[in-house]
Design an enzyme around this catalytic site. Structure first.
Site, mmCIF file in Angstrom:
data_model
loop_
_atom_site.group_PDB
_atom_site.id
_atom_site.type_symbol
_atom_site.label_atom_id
_atom_site.label_comp_id
_atom_site.label_asym_id
_atom_site.label_seq_id
_atom_site.Cartn_x
_atom_site.Cartn_y
_atom_site.Cartn_z
ATOM 1 N N GLY A 9 -4.777 56.591 44.720
ATOM 2 C CA GLY A 9 -4.163 57.446 43.694
ATOM 3 C C GLY A 9 -3.879 56.566 42.498
ATOM 4 O O GLY A 9 -2.985 55.716 42.544
ATOM 5 N N GLY A 11 -3.023 57.590 39.471
ATOM 6 C CA GLY A 11 -2.294 58.365 38.466
ATOM 7 C C GLY A 11 -1.122 57.557 37.935
ATOM 8 O O GLY A 11 -1.170 56.317 37.890
ATOM 9 N N VAL A 13 2.053 56.932 39.075
ATOM 10 C CA VAL A 13 2.739 55.982 39.968
ATOM 11 C C VAL A 13 1.782 54.880 40.420
ATOM 12 O O VAL A 13 2.144 53.697 40.430
ATOM 13 C CB VAL A 13 3.344 56.694 41.205
ATOM 14 C CG1 VAL A 13 4.006 55.676 42.135
ATOM 15 C CG2 VAL A 13 4.361 57.748 40.785
ATOM 16 N N ASP A 33 -9.264 56.385 43.306
ATOM 17 C CA ASP A 33 -8.912 57.770 42.964
ATOM 18 C C ASP A 33 -10.135 58.641 43.225
ATOM 19 O O ASP A 33 -11.232 58.129 43.478
ATOM 20 C CB ASP A 33 -8.475 57.882 41.490
ATOM 21 C CG ASP A 33 -7.533 59.053 41.257
ATOM 22 O OD1 ASP A 33 -6.322 58.832 41.112
ATOM 23 O OD2 ASP A 33 -8.017 60.213 41.241
ATOM 24 N N ARG A 82 5.427 66.620 41.063
ATOM 25 C CA ARG A 82 6.204 67.832 40.758
ATOM 26 C C ARG A 82 6.122 68.233 39.295
ATOM 27 O O ARG A 82 6.067 67.406 38.409
ATOM 28 C CB ARG A 82 7.683 67.570 41.081
ATOM 29 C CG ARG A 82 7.998 67.723 42.532
ATOM 30 C CD ARG A 82 9.475 67.865 42.757
ATOM 31 N NE ARG A 82 10.208 66.646 42.493
ATOM 32 C CZ ARG A 82 11.535 66.592 42.432
ATOM 33 N NH1 ARG A 82 12.251 67.695 42.576
ATOM 34 N NH2 ARG A 82 12.153 65.445 42.223
ATOM 35 N N ARG A 88 10.238 69.131 45.991
ATOM 36 C CA ARG A 88 9.307 68.227 46.664
ATOM 37 C C ARG A 88 8.606 68.980 47.790
ATOM 38 O O ARG A 88 7.462 68.708 48.127
ATOM 39 C CB ARG A 88 10.050 67.004 47.203
ATOM 40 C CG ARG A 88 10.557 66.076 46.091
ATOM 41 C CD ARG A 88 11.241 64.840 46.650
ATOM 42 N NE ARG A 88 11.673 63.921 45.603
ATOM 43 C CZ ARG A 88 12.887 63.939 45.053
ATOM 44 N NH1 ARG A 88 13.788 64.820 45.439
ATOM 45 N NH2 ARG A 88 13.201 63.068 44.120
ATOM 46 N N ASN A 95 -0.287 68.193 49.556
ATOM 47 C CA ASN A 95 -0.341 66.753 49.797
ATOM 48 C C ASN A 95 -0.596 66.407 51.265
ATOM 49 O O ASN A 95 -1.103 65.332 51.576
ATOM 50 C CB ASN A 95 0.937 66.092 49.282
ATOM 51 C CG ASN A 95 0.942 66.032 47.761
ATOM 52 O OD1 ASN A 95 -0.063 66.331 47.124
ATOM 53 N ND2 ASN A 95 2.070 65.657 47.177
ATOM 54 N N SER A 119 3.657 59.379 48.280
ATOM 55 C CA SER A 119 3.452 60.802 47.975
ATOM 56 C C SER A 119 4.575 61.655 48.560
ATOM 57 O O SER A 119 5.083 61.383 49.639
ATOM 58 C CB SER A 119 2.111 61.281 48.552
ATOM 59 O OG SER A 119 1.082 60.390 48.225
ATOM 60 N N ASP A 148 15.899 55.332 44.887
ATOM 61 C CA ASP A 148 17.163 56.077 44.797
ATOM 62 C C ASP A 148 18.332 55.122 44.568
ATOM 63 O O ASP A 148 19.229 55.405 43.766
ATOM 64 C CB ASP A 148 17.388 56.902 46.075
ATOM 65 C CG ASP A 148 16.328 57.988 46.249
ATOM 66 O OD1 ASP A 148 15.800 58.461 45.229
ATOM 67 O OD2 ASP A 148 16.022 58.354 47.403
ATOM 68 N N HIS A 175 14.526 61.643 51.367
ATOM 69 C CA HIS A 175 14.330 61.569 49.920
ATOM 70 C C HIS A 175 14.353 62.989 49.383
ATOM 71 O O HIS A 175 13.387 63.712 49.447
ATOM 72 C CB HIS A 175 12.983 60.916 49.636
ATOM 73 C CG HIS A 175 12.727 60.695 48.182
ATOM 74 N ND1 HIS A 175 13.637 60.097 47.345
ATOM 75 C CD2 HIS A 175 11.644 60.969 47.407
ATOM 76 C CE1 HIS A 175 13.121 60.017 46.127
ATOM 77 N NE2 HIS A 175 11.917 60.544 46.141
HETATM 78 N N1 LIG Z 1 8.593 58.483 46.952
HETATM 79 C C1 LIG Z 1 9.042 58.543 45.726
HETATM 80 O O1 LIG Z 1 10.166 58.144 45.454
HETATM 81 C C2 LIG Z 1 8.162 59.087 44.626
HETATM 82 C C3 LIG Z 1 8.441 58.820 43.281
HETATM 83 C C4 LIG Z 1 7.579 59.318 42.297
HETATM 84 C C5 LIG Z 1 6.468 60.082 42.657
HETATM 85 N N2 LIG Z 1 6.252 60.348 43.978
HETATM 86 C C6 LIG Z 1 5.081 61.131 44.414
HETATM 87 O O2 LIG Z 1 3.922 60.314 44.268
HETATM 88 C C7 LIG Z 1 2.775 61.146 44.097
HETATM 89 C C8 LIG Z 1 1.991 60.691 42.874
HETATM 90 O O3 LIG Z 1 2.732 60.905 41.686
HETATM 91 P P1 LIG Z 1 2.071 60.602 40.250
HETATM 92 O O4 LIG Z 1 3.111 60.823 39.250
HETATM 93 O O5 LIG Z 1 1.329 59.318 40.297
HETATM 94 O O6 LIG Z 1 0.995 61.792 40.187
HETATM 95 P P2 LIG Z 1 -0.360 61.785 39.342
HETATM 96 O O7 LIG Z 1 -0.825 63.208 39.328
HETATM 97 O O8 LIG Z 1 -0.172 61.072 38.058
HETATM 98 O O9 LIG Z 1 -1.358 60.918 40.247
HETATM 99 C C9 LIG Z 1 -1.826 61.318 41.485
HETATM 100 C C10 LIG Z 1 -3.259 60.827 41.602
HETATM 101 O O10 LIG Z 1 -3.718 61.075 42.928
HETATM 102 C C11 LIG Z 1 -5.097 61.347 42.809
HETATM 103 N N3 LIG Z 1 -5.621 61.968 44.023
HETATM 104 C C12 LIG Z 1 -5.525 63.248 44.438
HETATM 105 N N4 LIG Z 1 -6.164 63.405 45.612
HETATM 106 C C13 LIG Z 1 -6.648 62.191 45.948
HETATM 107 C C14 LIG Z 1 -7.407 61.705 47.046
HETATM 108 N N5 LIG Z 1 -7.774 62.505 48.049
HETATM 109 N N6 LIG Z 1 -7.743 60.399 47.057
HETATM 110 C C15 LIG Z 1 -7.388 59.568 46.050
HETATM 111 N N7 LIG Z 1 -6.677 59.969 44.993
HETATM 112 C C16 LIG Z 1 -6.317 61.261 44.941
HETATM 113 C C17 LIG Z 1 -5.186 62.253 41.585
HETATM 114 O O11 LIG Z 1 -6.507 62.332 41.076
HETATM 115 C C18 LIG Z 1 -4.217 61.555 40.638
HETATM 116 O O12 LIG Z 1 -4.872 60.617 39.810
HETATM 117 C C19 LIG Z 1 3.334 62.581 43.997
HETATM 118 O O13 LIG Z 1 3.247 63.205 45.246
HETATM 119 C C20 LIG Z 1 4.780 62.360 43.611
HETATM 120 O O14 LIG Z 1 5.600 63.459 43.968
HETATM 121 C C21 LIG Z 1 7.065 59.862 44.951
#
Ligand SMILES: NC(=O)c1ccc[n+]([C@@H]2O[C@H](COP(=O)([O-])OP(=O)(O)OC[C@H]3O[C@@H](n4cnc5c(N)ncnc54)[C@H](O)[C@@H]3O)[C@@H](O)[C@H]2O)c1
Length: 319
Positions: A9, A11, A13, A33, A82, A88, A95, A119, A148, A175
């Site tokens: 991923g 994106g 994060v 990705d 989100r 979540r 997811n 995720s 957190d 979380h």
């Molecule tokens: N645990 C935590 O504290 C915390 C904090 C922030 C975000 N998150 C979670 O992290 C996740 C990512 O957030 P983000 O802001 O980076 O989102 P984002 O949309 O910017 O990035 C997600 C990426 O995952 C890619 N993706 C989707 N399916 C895929 C697959 N099968 N294989 C590889 N890549 C794939 C997408 O193309 C995208 O680039 C979300 O679920 C978010 O809720 C968790």
């Protein structure tokens, strides 16, 4: 030999995690990705920053898991983030399928890695990764508590007008909005904040911490937080790869600790080269126990939704 971290991923994060890991020179990085060109572009851009930083790391973006082979750590951020108004839990079904698919591919290429799950919904996604990987529980870790508690520390430091370095804070539980910040274990230079701030102020900070993620989502509108989440993952990866034996709050699969069995919950853990090397059990007050159980109930509710599909999928696996 340098250590290797794969980030699935690329994106917000994922890319920001790569940035923090590179800037701290922790490990070589592979970004993955499903959107063609995105990991390559972000990986190359980050690599081209290395001469300025004076850092000699390999940074590679790709859609192929072949390049991820033998990673020491695989961070999974793949999925949907989100949007305003989404909980979540709303992300659960989308997811879940992504996590199932990704973990299978990761494990094939890096059977000895440590999984750091990001995720959301975090505790349920860590549960999926644990069941689908067949890894021992010390090698499947959810990131939430470091983030957190960093939020909690930020708010405490600002309230007390002191350096963030003087503040330690503890947050337990799942979380989500039921997380359990523990003020009596949160300190300024060793002094519990319960001796420094009044009850109403602490309650206000605790509540802001609980909804800290939603506060950012409300501002951004099209996504969720990533600078602090990325920094939190980097801290955990560094603790593992440098075998620091660092105590950090992590989502760990509980097997009787804190009276919970078979769920991922945020608890203090010792992180070292073996992943979670120890879960620290602290004595909770009756009120904290009630909050912790409530938080466990919320996680259990999410896991129950995906349990039937998960049982079927993991039974079909030969580890
Ligand atoms: N645990 C935590 O504290 C915390 C904090 C922030 C975000 N998150 C979670 O992290 C996740 C990512 O957030 P983000 O802001 O980076 O989102 P984002 O949309 O910017 O990035 C997600 C990426 O995952 C890619 N993706 C989707 N399916 C895929 C697959 N099968 N294989 C590889 N890549 C794939 C997408 O193309 C995208 O680039 C979300 O679920 C978010 O809720 C968790």
């Amino acid at each position: 030999m340098r250590k290797k971290v794969t980030i699935v991923g690329s994106g917000n994060v994922g890319a920001t995690t790569a940035h923090w890991i590179a800037s701290k020179e922790i490990a070589d990085i592979v970004l993955i990705d499903v959107i063609e060109g995105v990991p390559e572009g972000k990986g190359l851009d980050l690599l081209e920053a290395m001469p300025i930083e004076g850092t000699d790391l390999e940074i590679l973006g790709t859609e192929s898991y072949r390049e991820t082979a033998n990673s020491d750590i695989v961070v999974i951020t793949a999925g949907v983030a989100r949007k305003p108004g989404m909980s979540r839990a709303d992300l659960l079904n989308i997811n879940f399928k992504i996590m199932q698919d990704v973990v299978g591919k990761v494990v094939t290429h890096s059977p000895s890695c440590i999984l750091l799950i990001v995720s959301n919904p975090l505790d349920a996604m860590a549960h999926v990764a644990y069941k689908m990987s067949g890894f021992p529980r010390n090698r499947v870790i959810g990131m939430a508590g470091v983030l957190d508690s960093a939020r909690f520390r930020t708010f405490i430091a600002r309230e007390l007008k002191v350096s963030v370095e003087n503040i330690t804070a503890f947050v337990l539980g799942g979380h989500g909005d039921t997380m359990v910040p523990l003020p009596r274990f949160s300190t300024m230079a060793g002094i519990p904040i319960t001796e420094l701030l009044d009850v109403a102020t602490i309650e206000r900070i605790v509540q802001r911490t609980r909804v800290g993620g939603a506060e950012i989502v409300k501002y951004l509108k099209t996504g969720s937080a990533y600078y602090a989440p990325g920094a939190a993952v980097a801290e955990m990866a560094e603790a593992i790869l440098k075998d620091k034996k660092k105590i950090l709050p992590c989502a760990a699969y509980l097997d009787g600790e804190y009276g919970i069995r078979g769920l991922f919950m945020g608890v203090p853990c010792k992180l070292g080269e073996g992943g979670i090397e120890q879960i620290l059990e602290i004595k909770l007050t009756e009120a904290e126990k009630v909050d912790f159980k409530k938080s466990a109930g919320a996680v259990k509710g999410l896991v129950a939704v995906i349990e039937p599909q998960l049982a079927e999928a993991s039974a079909a696996l030969v580890h």
